[in-house]
Scaffold this active site. Sequence first.
Site, short mmCIF file in Angstrom:
data_model
loop_
_atom_site.label_atom_id
_atom_site.label_comp_id
_atom_site.label_asym_id
_atom_site.label_seq_id
_atom_site.Cartn_x
_atom_site.Cartn_y
_atom_site.Cartn_z
N ASP A 1 9.67 0.75 5.09
CA ASP A 1 10.74 0.06 5.91
C ASP A 1 11.54 1.21 6.30
OD1 ASP A 1 9.61 -2.03 4.39
OD2 ASP A 1 11.17 -2.15 3.21
N THR B 1 0.63 -1.18 0.14
CA THR B 1 -0.16 0.08 0.07
C THR B 1 0.75 1.20 -0.01
OG1 THR B 1 -0.20 -0.06 2.47
CG2 THR B 1 -2.10 -1.03 1.23
N ASP B 2 2.07 1.24 0.45
CA ASP B 2 2.80 2.44 0.74
C ASP B 2 3.07 3.34 -0.68
OD1 ASP B 2 4.94 0.51 -0.15
OD2 ASP B 2 6.40 0.99 1.35
N LEU C 1 12.68 -8.80 6.15
CA LEU C 1 12.69 -8.13 7.49
C LEU C 1 13.51 -6.64 7.49
CD1 LEU C 1 12.93 -11.36 9.83
CD2 LEU C 1 10.68 -10.01 9.04
N SER C 2 13.64 -6.20 6.32
CA SER C 2 14.20 -4.89 6.22
C SER C 2 15.53 -4.88 6.55
CB SER C 2 13.30 -3.82 6.90
OG SER C 2 12.21 -3.60 6.17
C1 GLA Z 1 8.89 -4.10 0.84
C2 GLA Z 1 9.08 -2.70 0.38
C3 GLA Z 1 8.19 -1.58 1.08
C4 GLA Z 1 6.79 -2.11 0.88
C5 GLA Z 1 6.59 -3.69 1.01
C6 GLA Z 1 5.32 -4.08 0.73
O1 GLA Z 1 9.16 -4.29 2.10
O2 GLA Z 1 10.43 -2.06 0.69
O3 GLA Z 1 8.36 -0.25 0.59
O4 GLA Z 1 6.15 -1.85 -0.32
O5 GLA Z 1 7.59 -4.34 0.33
O6 GLA Z 1 4.45 -3.66 1.68
#
Ligand code: GLA
Length: 408
Positions: A196, A54-55, A144-145
């Site tokens: 993230d 959604t971001d 997990l970023s």
């Molecule tokens: C990844 C991207 C985020 C977001 C998610 C899905 O984590 O880095 O910006 O788009 O996917 O919600």
Amino acid sequence: MTTTPGSPVFTLLPAWSAHEGAERVRTLFEATFGAPATGVWSAPGRVNLIGEHTDYNGGLCLPIALEHRCYAALSRRTDTLVRLVSAQGDGEVWEIDLADVSPGAVTGWGAYVAGVAWALREAGHDVTGFEGAVDSCVPFGAGLSSSASLEAAFAIAIDDIAGLGLGADDAGRSTLVAACVRAENEIAGAATGGMDQAASLRARDGYALALDCLDGSVHHEPFDPAGYELLVIDTRAPHELNDGQYASRRATCDAAAEVLGVATLREWLDAGTDLETSLAAALGRLVDDTTRRRVRHVLTEIDRTRAAFAAMQAGDWGTFGLLMDASHASLRDDYEVTVRELDLAVEAARTAGAIGARMTGGGFGGSAIALVPAGTSAAVATAVVGAFVAAGLREPAFLTSRAAGPAA
Ligand code: GLA
């Protein structure tokens, strides 16, 4: 956490203490660069509770920062050279002159770091080169970023050593987020949406971050699911966001918004009286079946995130769990970003007693989260491992975390 005798043993990925993380990077820094670092900074990975893909549509999401963090030891240089070493690398120093950083010109993991310095310079800040050592307990490639935590750790570190003062308040931190997003989009070449980096830099200890990606505003909501705990399942299925699939989802959404005559799908949703009306009107205008399903995911997911936020405020975790389930189904069937491992993790966790479960992050591999009755994480993890073994899949790993604090 313990395992039941006779059951499959599962791998738990613990978060380091701040002391351990700092010691690791200090030692690596000194061994590599021959002098102590000026300081140590760190930034968390994240899980998104709901509000996926959604971001970049101007939507809503609801991440928490993990206790698992990326640590960076840094010293400022007077020239524009960036020299980096990673405990996850081969011991080689990765090096670039900031004057040589531009879109398309940088390869390797250092792009995420040099990109942040580049973006801050592009924004007019006086940033010099530096030496940096990095180590992380955010599992790499688990959705997990790990990359956003790397960017955020360096963003907050550069901010400090350059005396910019941006880390002092939320407005300044939003500027750091923007620099991290530019680094990731333009220098590292991953078209991600910014959730993230916001989670890593703008979260608050003990709170979920309700992020409105239309105007960048945030609300901090206590995350304390009384009677429940959050289990993170790293499926260990390969996860890559810059392989074209993520970018293609994003391009489909952008194209749909253009057909609908809005800048973002969120604006289309909000222009209608309710979800049903907005959705029916959008589907009436879009002809391609795939596009219609992608748009249906985005509009329903923004609506679910609103409902989940209300459920969180009301302490109604039963409803929250059902919304997590519905989110996963939508990501699986309409957005088509799950893989077999994610679907199995969610299904097995549900069967073992989770009141809600879903993939988290970008998908195409990566991690799932499950909201489970307090004290049952070990039993659920054991059941999930059992399901993976029975399916002939590589065993997943597990994390638990409370809502932790931001980059510092
Ligand atoms: C990844 C991207 C985020 C977001 C998610 C899905 O984590 O880095 O910006 O788009 O996917 O919600």
